[in-house]
Enzyme design. Sequence first.
Site, PDB file in Angstrom:
ATOM      1  N   GLY A   8      65.473  11.970 -20.699  1.00 30.05           N
ATOM      2  CA  GLY A   8      64.513  12.379 -19.672  1.00 30.05           C
ATOM      3  C   GLY A   8      63.297  11.464 -19.701  1.00 30.05           C
ATOM      4  O   GLY A   8      63.214  10.538 -20.510  1.00 30.05           O
ATOM      5  N   ASP A   9      62.371  11.700 -18.768  1.00 30.05           N
ATOM      6  CA  ASP A   9      61.140  10.903 -18.680  1.00 30.05           C
ATOM      7  C   ASP A   9      61.430   9.423 -18.464  1.00 30.05           C
ATOM      8  O   ASP A   9      60.714   8.555 -18.970  1.00 30.05           O
ATOM      9  CB  ASP A   9      60.262  11.097 -19.935  1.00 30.05           C
ATOM     10  CG  ASP A   9      59.988  12.556 -20.207  1.00 30.05           C
ATOM     11  OD1 ASP A   9      59.751  13.285 -19.226  1.00 30.05           O
ATOM     12  OD2 ASP A   9      60.033  12.973 -21.370  1.00 30.05           O
ATOM     13  N   LYS A  12      62.128   8.831 -13.236  1.00 32.57           N
ATOM     14  CA  LYS A  12      63.004   9.111 -12.088  1.00 32.57           C
ATOM     15  C   LYS A  12      62.197   9.504 -10.851  1.00 32.57           C
ATOM     16  O   LYS A  12      62.612   9.234  -9.732  1.00 32.57           O
ATOM     17  CB  LYS A  12      63.991  10.240 -12.423  1.00 32.57           C
ATOM     18  CG  LYS A  12      64.996   9.885 -13.497  1.00 32.57           C
ATOM     19  CD  LYS A  12      65.956  11.023 -13.758  1.00 32.57           C
ATOM     20  CE  LYS A  12      65.307  12.253 -14.339  1.00 32.57           C
ATOM     21  NZ  LYS A  12      64.652  12.087 -15.656  1.00 32.57           N
ATOM     22  N   ALA A  35      60.628  20.078 -15.865  1.00 37.06           N
ATOM     23  CA  ALA A  35      60.556  18.679 -15.460  1.00 37.06           C
ATOM     24  C   ALA A  35      59.123  18.315 -15.097  1.00 37.06           C
ATOM     25  O   ALA A  35      58.336  19.176 -14.714  1.00 37.06           O
ATOM     26  CB  ALA A  35      61.449  18.452 -14.250  1.00 37.06           C
ATOM     27  N   GLY A  36      58.826  17.047 -15.219  1.00 42.46           N
ATOM     28  CA  GLY A  36      57.513  16.576 -14.797  1.00 42.46           C
ATOM     29  C   GLY A  36      57.704  15.247 -14.105  1.00 42.46           C
ATOM     30  O   GLY A  36      57.970  14.248 -14.741  1.00 42.46           O
ATOM     31  N   HIS A  37      57.642  15.259 -12.793  1.00 43.61           N
ATOM     32  CA  HIS A  37      57.867  14.028 -12.034  1.00 43.61           C
ATOM     33  C   HIS A  37      56.530  13.483 -11.551  1.00 43.61           C
ATOM     34  O   HIS A  37      55.826  14.145 -10.805  1.00 43.61           O
ATOM     35  CB  HIS A  37      58.789  14.299 -10.843  1.00 43.61           C
ATOM     36  CG  HIS A  37      60.176  14.676 -11.276  1.00 43.61           C
ATOM     37  ND1 HIS A  37      61.056  15.347 -10.485  1.00 43.61           N
ATOM     38  CD2 HIS A  37      60.818  14.458 -12.439  1.00 43.61           C
ATOM     39  CE1 HIS A  37      62.194  15.534 -11.135  1.00 43.61           C
ATOM     40  NE2 HIS A  37      62.065  14.999 -12.326  1.00 43.61           N
ATOM     41  N   GLN A 218      65.354  15.786 -16.104  1.00 43.78           N
ATOM     42  CA  GLN A 218      65.785  15.547 -17.486  1.00 43.78           C
ATOM     43  C   GLN A 218      66.770  14.358 -17.540  1.00 43.78           C
ATOM     44  O   GLN A 218      66.849  13.594 -16.597  1.00 43.78           O
ATOM     45  CB  GLN A 218      66.393  16.803 -18.114  1.00 43.78           C
ATOM     46  CG  GLN A 218      65.394  17.919 -18.391  1.00 43.78           C
ATOM     47  CD  GLN A 218      65.132  18.811 -17.195  1.00 43.78           C
ATOM     48  OE1 GLN A 218      66.043  19.197 -16.478  1.00 43.78           O
ATOM     49  NE2 GLN A 218      63.893  19.148 -16.956  1.00 43.78           N
ATOM     50  N   PRO A 298      52.603  14.358 -27.115  1.00 48.13           N
ATOM     51  CA  PRO A 298      52.906  12.932 -27.270  1.00 48.13           C
ATOM     52  C   PRO A 298      54.412  12.756 -27.405  1.00 48.13           C
ATOM     53  O   PRO A 298      55.074  13.538 -28.111  1.00 48.13           O
ATOM     54  CB  PRO A 298      52.206  12.538 -28.577  1.00 48.13           C
ATOM     55  CG  PRO A 298      51.697  13.779 -29.193  1.00 48.13           C
ATOM     56  CD  PRO A 298      51.837  14.919 -28.226  1.00 48.13           C
TER      57      PRO A 298
END
Length: 424
Positions: A8-9, A12, A35-37, A218, A298
């Site tokens: 993930g990260d 995307k 998720a964090g987009h 992810q 982090p």
Amino acid sequence: MIVGTQWGDEAKGKITDFLAEKADRVVRYNGGANAGHTVVVNGKKYKFHLVPSGVLRGKPVYIGNGVVLDPEVLTEELETLKAEGFKPDLHISDRTHVVFKFHKILDGLQEKFKGNLRAGTTKRGIGPTYSDKAARFGIRVADLLEEKVLKWKMDVLVDLAQKLISQVYEGDVLLDKQQIIDDALHFGQTIADCVCDVSAEINDALDRGETVLFEGAQGTLLDIDHGVYPYGSSSSTVAGGACTGVGVGPTKIDKVIGVTKAYTSRVGTGPVPTELTDEIGDKIRNVGDEYGTTTGRPRRCGWLDLVPVKYSVRLNGVSQLVVTKLDVLSGINPLKICIRYRVGEKTVDTIPANLGLFELCEPVYEELEGWPENVDWRKVVSKGYDALPEQAKIYLERIEELAGVPISLVSVGPERRETIVIND
Ligand code: IMP
């Protein structure tokens, strides 16, 4: 179809936004508010957890049945978007499962109970909601529009959640069933106009010859079946999951785009063979701003590991790769790429299912020359691939060779324009 080839990260969100320019519709197929987009447009940073990243292009966006929907997060994101002048054209599948506050409470309690087996979840209620879905206790969006059915299902689900909280995990939260039902009905009313049969709408669009972008959350190593179990997430993050997560057949998919970050990062627990706990790891974290979009944690950073990438190419049927955050590696010399693992005398060249074995895997590195710190990326972007530093081209070509698929895009910064198109 866009899939993450690592943990993930992989950026995307930026790639979805970039490719959405040429798409007619964008549909999210898995995961939830874990998720964090992050998408940057003209210097302004937008962070989404649920709304598909294509929303900034003004395209119709869809939340598929494979997603788990958190009403609070969705409401907040829609309000933010509207305040910014966007008019989100959002469609939500009537089969999408809903995350409730008690799912988030249970997420925290279960992590505590698991001890060393905890994945370091985002505490967004993802595991408990997918568990309820699989156990057939879950509440779907369609249920929010039918008071009688909602009450009938909630009666069982809230009792179960309360028993789990108080009697199994010894938590001290008392659930208010009526309030939960009232809030759910209210949310149902606010989204009623967006609710539809997403599978039917997307298939119709494809039959009309439209281009639909499937946005994954992810990465493959967090997949419920193929990820590093039990340290992954609870959804199907792979290309096959995208088919079930939207309701389209695999014959409808003509491109699977694997997004690979130029190095490795991982948020949460579990083995990461190429993790760097030295100053190079710190440099990557700081330059790459590797802090969780959802939790602020982090991220654990390390050298690019091609074993997960090759594994992802196989599992997803990746047809092309997009390499992101190449600029972050500037000034690091030499660079290392992990090409396989070693356990004693034994060679391991895939992700083992056996956790004990994976924990013992030591990376076998290939060393490559790095490129200077002070690359003029603006110039590189305007001139294209050939203007990349020679060492960067060799780095990318080695990724292509080892992964066995061509690279179609390279991202060298968060902005849309900071993208090099090799071939699309
Ligand atoms: P959950 O999805 O919140 O249940 O978390 C399960 C595991 O997946 C944890 O190790 C999380 O850190 C990780 N995870 C979940 N979503 C993401 C993501 O979007 N990016 C990176 N890691 C994630």
